[in-house]
Motif scaffolding. Sequence first.
Motif, PDB file in Angstrom:
ATOM      1  N   ASN A   4      21.076 -47.374 -65.318  1.00 49.90           N
ATOM      2  CA  ASN A   4      22.453 -46.999 -64.662  1.00 49.90           C
ATOM      3  C   ASN A   4      23.459 -47.948 -64.476  1.00 49.90           C
ATOM      4  OD1 ASN A   4      24.599 -45.750 -65.301  1.00 49.90           O
ATOM      5  ND2 ASN A   4      23.828 -43.749 -64.355  1.00 49.90           N
ATOM      6  N   LEU A   5      24.298 -48.829 -64.454  1.00 40.56           N
ATOM      7  CA  LEU A   5      24.929 -49.886 -63.216  1.00 40.56           C
ATOM      8  C   LEU A   5      25.862 -49.483 -62.840  1.00 40.56           C
ATOM      9  CD1 LEU A   5      25.274 -52.771 -66.261  1.00 40.56           C
ATOM     10  CD2 LEU A   5      23.606 -52.791 -64.538  1.00 40.56           C
ATOM     11  N   LEU A  22      29.881 -48.480 -77.706  1.00 43.79           N
ATOM     12  CA  LEU A  22      31.009 -47.914 -76.905  1.00 43.79           C
ATOM     13  C   LEU A  22      30.934 -46.454 -77.190  1.00 43.79           C
ATOM     14  CD1 LEU A  22      33.751 -47.170 -75.300  1.00 43.79           C
ATOM     15  CD2 LEU A  22      34.625 -48.005 -77.213  1.00 43.79           C
ATOM     16  N   GLY A  23      30.610 -45.143 -76.519  1.00 38.85           N
ATOM     17  CA  GLY A  23      30.320 -44.067 -76.616  1.00 38.85           C
ATOM     18  C   GLY A  23      31.951 -43.188 -76.318  1.00 38.85           C
ATOM     19  N   TRP A  24      32.867 -42.251 -76.966  1.00 40.02           N
ATOM     20  CA  TRP A  24      33.460 -41.147 -75.983  1.00 40.02           C
ATOM     21  C   TRP A  24      33.216 -39.886 -76.795  1.00 40.02           C
ATOM     22  CZ3 TRP A  24      35.421 -45.010 -78.751  1.00 40.02           C
ATOM     23  CH2 TRP A  24      35.876 -44.762 -80.337  1.00 40.02           C
ATOM     24  N   ASP A  25      33.809 -38.624 -76.354  1.00 38.55           N
ATOM     25  CA  ASP A  25      33.298 -37.785 -76.594  1.00 38.55           C
ATOM     26  C   ASP A  25      35.294 -36.932 -77.649  1.00 38.55           C
ATOM     27  OD1 ASP A  25      31.020 -36.734 -76.699  1.00 38.55           O
ATOM     28  OD2 ASP A  25      31.933 -35.865 -74.489  1.00 38.55           O
ATOM     29  N   ILE A 125      29.752 -47.738 -72.194  1.00 39.12           N
ATOM     30  CA  ILE A 125      29.259 -48.657 -72.570  1.00 39.12           C
ATOM     31  C   ILE A 125      28.043 -48.741 -72.691  1.00 39.12           C
ATOM     32  CG2 ILE A 125      30.390 -49.698 -71.131  1.00 39.12           C
ATOM     33  CD1 ILE A 125      31.113 -52.258 -73.229  1.00 39.12           C
ATOM     34  N   ARG A 126      27.209 -49.986 -72.886  1.00 40.36           N
ATOM     35  CA  ARG A 126      26.271 -49.783 -73.381  1.00 40.36           C
ATOM     36  C   ARG A 126      25.454 -51.259 -73.434  1.00 40.36           C
ATOM     37  NH1 ARG A 126      21.423 -48.403 -76.078  1.00 40.36           N
ATOM     38  NH2 ARG A 126      21.854 -47.767 -78.947  1.00 40.36           N
ATOM     39  N   ILE A 127      24.950 -51.831 -72.833  1.00 34.23           N
ATOM     40  CA  ILE A 127      23.334 -53.202 -73.321  1.00 34.23           C
ATOM     41  C   ILE A 127      22.242 -52.918 -73.409  1.00 34.23           C
ATOM     42  CG2 ILE A 127      23.405 -55.247 -72.612  1.00 34.23           C
ATOM     43  CD1 ILE A 127      26.049 -54.150 -72.446  1.00 34.23           C
ATOM     44  N   TYR A 128      22.004 -53.026 -75.153  1.00 34.73           N
ATOM     45  CA  TYR A 128      20.461 -53.067 -75.823  1.00 34.73           C
ATOM     46  C   TYR A 128      20.563 -54.126 -76.792  1.00 34.73           C
ATOM     47  CZ  TYR A 128      23.325 -51.690 -79.917  1.00 34.73           C
ATOM     48  OH  TYR A 128      24.919 -51.846 -80.742  1.00 34.73           O
ATOM     49  N   ASN A 133      16.850 -52.160 -80.501  1.00 34.50           N
ATOM     50  CA  ASN A 133      17.620 -50.984 -79.914  1.00 34.50           C
ATOM     51  C   ASN A 133      17.236 -50.578 -78.762  1.00 34.50           C
ATOM     52  OD1 ASN A 133      20.058 -49.582 -80.183  1.00 34.50           O
ATOM     53  ND2 ASN A 133      18.551 -47.488 -81.489  1.00 34.50           N
ATOM     54  N   GLU A 134      16.671 -51.020 -77.483  1.00 30.14           N
ATOM     55  CA  GLU A 134      16.079 -50.074 -76.704  1.00 30.14           C
ATOM     56  C   GLU A 134      17.240 -50.346 -75.314  1.00 30.14           C
ATOM     57  OE1 GLU A 134      13.055 -51.266 -72.862  1.00 30.14           O
ATOM     58  OE2 GLU A 134      13.142 -52.625 -74.643  1.00 30.14           O
ATOM     59  N   GLU A 135      17.811 -49.830 -75.083  1.00 25.72           N
ATOM     60  CA  GLU A 135      18.763 -49.509 -73.919  1.00 25.72           C
ATOM     61  C   GLU A 135      18.703 -50.079 -72.737  1.00 25.72           C
ATOM     62  OE1 GLU A 135      20.876 -46.238 -71.834  1.00 25.72           O
ATOM     63  OE2 GLU A 135      21.724 -46.544 -73.471  1.00 25.72           O
ATOM     64  N   ILE A 136      18.539 -51.389 -71.950  1.00 24.59           N
ATOM     65  CA  ILE A 136      18.817 -52.348 -70.930  1.00 24.59           C
ATOM     66  C   ILE A 136      19.063 -51.423 -69.949  1.00 24.59           C
ATOM     67  CG2 ILE A 136      19.115 -54.223 -69.838  1.00 24.59           C
ATOM     68  CD1 ILE A 136      18.694 -55.182 -73.253  1.00 24.59           C
ATOM     69  N   ALA A 137      21.080 -51.176 -69.867  1.00 27.03           N
ATOM     70  CA  ALA A 137      21.700 -50.766 -68.932  1.00 27.03           C
ATOM     71  C   ALA A 137      22.488 -49.978 -69.560  1.00 27.03           C
ATOM     72  CB  ALA A 137      22.038 -52.262 -68.099  1.00 27.03           C
ATOM     73  N   LYS A 138      23.222 -48.821 -68.817  1.00 23.60           N
ATOM     74  CA  LYS A 138      24.659 -48.100 -69.756  1.00 23.60           C
ATOM     75  C   LYS A 138      25.576 -47.974 -68.006  1.00 23.60           C
ATOM     76  CE  LYS A 138      25.493 -43.527 -71.458  1.00 23.60           C
ATOM     77  NZ  LYS A 138      24.923 -42.402 -71.657  1.00 23.60           N
TER      78      LYS A 138
END
Length: 185
Positions: A4-5, A22-25, A125-128, A133-138
Amino acid sequence: MAINLQKGQRIEIGLQKVGVGLGWDPNQSTGYDFDLDASAFMLDADHKLPEDEFFVFYNNLVSPDGAVESSGDDLTGGNSDGDDETISVDLDKVDPRIQEILFTVTIHEAVQRRQNFGQVHNSFIRIYNAITNEEIAKYELDEDFSTETAVEFGRLYKRNGGWKFEAMGYGCKGGLQALVDKYVR
């Protein structure tokens, strides 16, 4: 396990194919939907676009070298439970002039709609790893951007022959145009 950056934190990427999600509600209050837009500015050693086509966004989905590609525009943030927009990067294809790839998020028509990032819920925003599809950082958007309409979230940059990622978290007013003015020659 994903990191978690925090603003300013840097990590080694060590991958050939990187995804940026990029995600949001969706907006639950009255008024307009939040239309967040993920963009990538592919910058040279002068921190400018070598050509306008190295700006990848909803009206230019693929860079001229084929290294950076946008998934297109999600107008509401309600199209998934995860990433609403993605940018895919193949680091092996990046034009040799490019020294960094800056990832930004802006709110479309923020001034007209009287919106800012302080009103957007659960944005990240996340890096994967684009292959597994493995998440590296968020990097989660928080209260730091209560009045801003554009955020430079992070960047991939070349260092000693490899690529690293830095979480930036620089917000500004002026939306996408402010960023275009900053990085276009």
